[in-house]
Write a protein that holds these residues in place. Structure first.
Motif, PDB file in Angstrom:
ATOM      1  N   ALA A 173       0.832  -1.207   0.000  1.00 25.52           N
ATOM      2  CA  ALA A 173       0.000   0.000   0.000  1.00 25.52           C
ATOM      3  C   ALA A 173       0.864   1.255   0.000  1.00 25.52           C
ATOM      4  CB  ALA A 173      -0.940  -0.007   1.204  1.00 25.52           C
ATOM      5  N   VAL A 174       1.934   1.238   0.791  1.00 23.92           N
ATOM      6  CA  VAL A 174       2.838   2.386   0.834  1.00 23.92           C
ATOM      7  C   VAL A 174       3.470   2.621  -0.534  1.00 23.92           C
ATOM      8  CG1 VAL A 174       5.035   3.213   1.785  1.00 23.92           C
ATOM      9  CG2 VAL A 174       3.305   2.249   3.307  1.00 23.92           C
ATOM     10  N   GLN A 175       3.956   1.565  -1.152  1.00 25.78           N
ATOM     11  CA  GLN A 175       4.602   1.721  -2.453  1.00 25.78           C
ATOM     12  C   GLN A 175       3.604   2.188  -3.514  1.00 25.78           C
ATOM     13  OE1 GLN A 175       7.691   1.797  -2.666  1.00 25.78           O
ATOM     14  NE2 GLN A 175       8.530   0.520  -1.031  1.00 25.78           N
ATOM     15  N   ALA A 176       2.359   1.723  -3.430  1.00 25.71           N
ATOM     16  CA  ALA A 176       1.336   2.141  -4.393  1.00 25.71           C
ATOM     17  C   ALA A 176       0.938   3.602  -4.202  1.00 25.71           C
ATOM     18  CB  ALA A 176       0.103   1.249  -4.276  1.00 25.71           C
ATOM     19  N   THR A 177       1.096   4.116  -2.991  1.00 23.82           N
ATOM     20  CA  THR A 177       0.715   5.493  -2.657  1.00 23.82           C
ATOM     21  C   THR A 177       1.837   6.473  -2.955  1.00 23.82           C
ATOM     22  OG1 THR A 177      -0.678   4.600  -0.883  1.00 23.82           O
ATOM     23  CG2 THR A 177      -0.227   6.949  -0.818  1.00 23.82           C
ATOM     24  N   ALA A 178       3.070   6.041  -2.790  1.00 23.32           N
ATOM     25  CA  ALA A 178       4.223   6.927  -2.952  1.00 23.32           C
ATOM     26  C   ALA A 178       4.273   7.515  -4.364  1.00 23.32           C
ATOM     27  CB  ALA A 178       5.508   6.155  -2.663  1.00 23.32           C
ATOM     28  N   GLY A 179       4.710   8.760  -4.443  1.00 26.40           N
ATOM     29  CA  GLY A 179       4.862   9.413  -5.739  1.00 26.40           C
ATOM     30  C   GLY A 179       3.601  10.006  -6.304  1.00 26.40           C
ATOM     31  N   ARG A 180       2.523  10.031  -5.523  1.00 23.65           N
ATOM     32  CA  ARG A 180       1.248  10.571  -6.002  1.00 23.65           C
ATOM     33  C   ARG A 180       0.950  11.964  -5.434  1.00 23.65           C
ATOM     34  NH1 ARG A 180      -2.748   6.843  -7.971  1.00 23.65           N
ATOM     35  NH2 ARG A 180      -1.987   4.705  -8.149  1.00 23.65           N
ATOM     36  N   GLY A 181       1.885  12.547  -4.734  1.00 24.90           N
ATOM     37  CA  GLY A 181       1.666  13.879  -4.180  1.00 24.90           C
ATOM     38  C   GLY A 181       1.053  13.893  -2.811  1.00 24.90           C
ATOM     39  N   MET A 182       0.758  12.709  -2.271  1.00 21.45           N
ATOM     40  CA  MET A 182       0.212  12.607  -0.916  1.00 21.45           C
ATOM     41  C   MET A 182       1.326  12.376   0.089  1.00 21.45           C
ATOM     42  SD  MET A 182      -3.040  10.115  -1.529  1.00 21.45           S
ATOM     43  CE  MET A 182      -2.356   9.193  -2.903  1.00 21.45           C
ATOM     44  N   GLU A 183       1.052  12.716   1.342  1.00 21.66           N
ATOM     45  CA  GLU A 183       1.963  12.397   2.436  1.00 21.66           C
ATOM     46  C   GLU A 183       1.463  11.102   3.088  1.00 21.66           C
ATOM     47  OE1 GLU A 183       4.505  14.480   2.799  1.00 21.66           O
ATOM     48  OE2 GLU A 183       3.698  15.973   1.420  1.00 21.66           O
ATOM     49  N   ILE A 184       2.385  10.240   3.462  1.00 22.86           N
ATOM     50  CA  ILE A 184       2.044   8.933   4.043  1.00 22.86           C
ATOM     51  C   ILE A 184       2.468   8.909   5.502  1.00 22.86           C
ATOM     52  CG2 ILE A 184       2.365   6.436   3.899  1.00 22.86           C
ATOM     53  CD1 ILE A 184       3.213   6.881   0.952  1.00 22.86           C
ATOM     54  N   CYS A 185       1.545   8.530   6.367  1.00 23.36           N
ATOM     55  CA  CYS A 185       1.821   8.390   7.794  1.00 23.36           C
ATOM     56  C   CYS A 185       1.597   6.937   8.204  1.00 23.36           C
ATOM     57  CB  CYS A 185       0.911   9.303   8.609  1.00 23.36           C
ATOM     58  SG  CYS A 185       1.173   9.224  10.405  1.00 23.36           S
ATOM     59  N   ALA A 186       2.513   6.401   9.000  1.00 27.56           N
ATOM     60  CA  ALA A 186       2.376   5.037   9.522  1.00 27.56           C
ATOM     61  C   ALA A 186       2.053   5.099  11.009  1.00 27.56           C
ATOM     62  CB  ALA A 186       3.669   4.255   9.306  1.00 27.56           C
ATOM     63  N   HIS A 187       1.121   4.258  11.447  1.00 29.95           N
ATOM     64  CA  HIS A 187       0.814   4.122  12.869  1.00 29.95           C
ATOM     65  C   HIS A 187       1.495   2.860  13.401  1.00 29.95           C
ATOM     66  CE1 HIS A 187      -2.944   6.809  13.232  1.00 29.95           C
ATOM     67  NE2 HIS A 187      -2.399   7.040  12.029  1.00 29.95           N
TER      68      HIS A 187
END
Length: 311
Positions: A173-187
């Protein structure tokens, strides 16, 4: 007298860097559920989660997203003089609905004056290409954080807590989200059943090497009406002591790169639901203990990460 040095990159500083003013997150309850509760993945949810699911109950009281944001905005603006706000979809899994419903939810939030972005709490098994495309569209004009619950980088732990997904699902999921202009936060959660200090430090090392922009650290506290309560009352599970938690937070911070925004250092249990540990209610004391211990250790975010980085 000089101020104490900033030993980790906190959310308040991040927002000031981005917007030049104080920004606050406003919690939204959109009335969604979780695939680990409705039978899609499992029932009952994670063993530490009750039917409330960290929600406010605002949706069940009939409050629309707009009404929730207006009420919260007025209170926060008066108390903290904040001028801009992020709509934080917190309760349960906030990408777990058809794209059309998600778009209606997010559009309603962004239509509220002074809402400058979205923070969307969800699970890594609740995103797909269509949902990520939708969020990517919003990220062109707004700040968008997507917050994925990992909890632990160990599959044996995820199985023990009835998480309903594995570590590979999170990483995908992280790899699919990266590079799309969103910020990713992990809990991540510290003090999960059966985990050692080495296990928790390994979870920090795992997220440090991924394209993750922020992290939330949570203490595992015991909530009434959960399987964790039964484990605790039977003596099978023992909560972390405050001093041990503080030490572990410092260990984790040392392992995270300095670019990563530290959005949270401990949780906020509801007093009426908390079984243990009682010290979990002393959030200010815990945060101060973390800051003091970092100073005593001459430690800071990224200290061990930099030491492990290749030359």
């Amino acid at each position: 007298m000089h101020p104490a040095p900033q030993r980790y990159y906190d959310l308040n500083r991040y927002f000031r860097d981005r917007f030049g003013c104080r920004v606050h997150k406003l919690t939204v309850d959109a009335g969604l559920t979780c695939p680990n509760r409705d039978g899609t993945v499992g029932r009952g949810g994670c063993i530490y989660c009750n039917a409330r699911g960290s929600g406010t109950g605002a949706f069940s009281r009939g409050l629309s997203i707009t009404e929730q944001l207006d009420i919260s905005k007025a209170a926060v603006a008066a108390r903290f003089k904040a001028r801009k706000f992020i709509a934080y979809f917190q309760s349960f899994s906030n990408t777990y609905a058809p794209v059309e419903r998600l778009q209606a939810m997010y559009d309603e939030a962004l239509a509220v004056p002074d809402i400058v972005g979205l923070a969307i709490g969800t699970r890594p098994d609740c995103v797909d290409e269509a949902k990520l495309n939708l969020l990517e569209d919003y990220a062109r004009d707004h700040m968008v954080w997507i917050e994925y619950g990992l909890q632990s980088a160990h599959d044996r732990t995820l199985s023990a807590i009835n998480r309903g997904h594995d570590v590979n699902t999170f990483e995908a999921a992280v790899q699919a989200t990266a590079g799309r202009g969103m910020e990713i936060c992990a809990h991540i959660i510290l003090g999960l059943p059966g985990e050692t200090g080495d296990d928790m430090r390994a979870t920090a090392d795992f997220i440090a090497r991924l394209p993750i922009d922020g992290v939330k650290l949570h203490l595992l506290y015991v909530v009434r009406g959960t399987p964790m309560e039964a484990l605790y009352r039977s003596g099978t599970y023992r909560c972390l002591e405050q001093a041990d938690y503080v030490e572990m937070v410092c260990d984790v911070l040392e392992r995270l790169p300095t670019r990563m925004v530290i959005q949270r250092l401990t949780g906020d249990p509801h007093r009426e639901e908390l079984v243990a540990p009682v010290w979990a209610l002393k959030k200010r004391e815990t945060l101060e203990s973390i800051r003091r211990r970092l100073m005593e250790r001459d430690s800071f975010q990224g200290k061990a990460f930099a030491a492990r980085a290749p030359n």
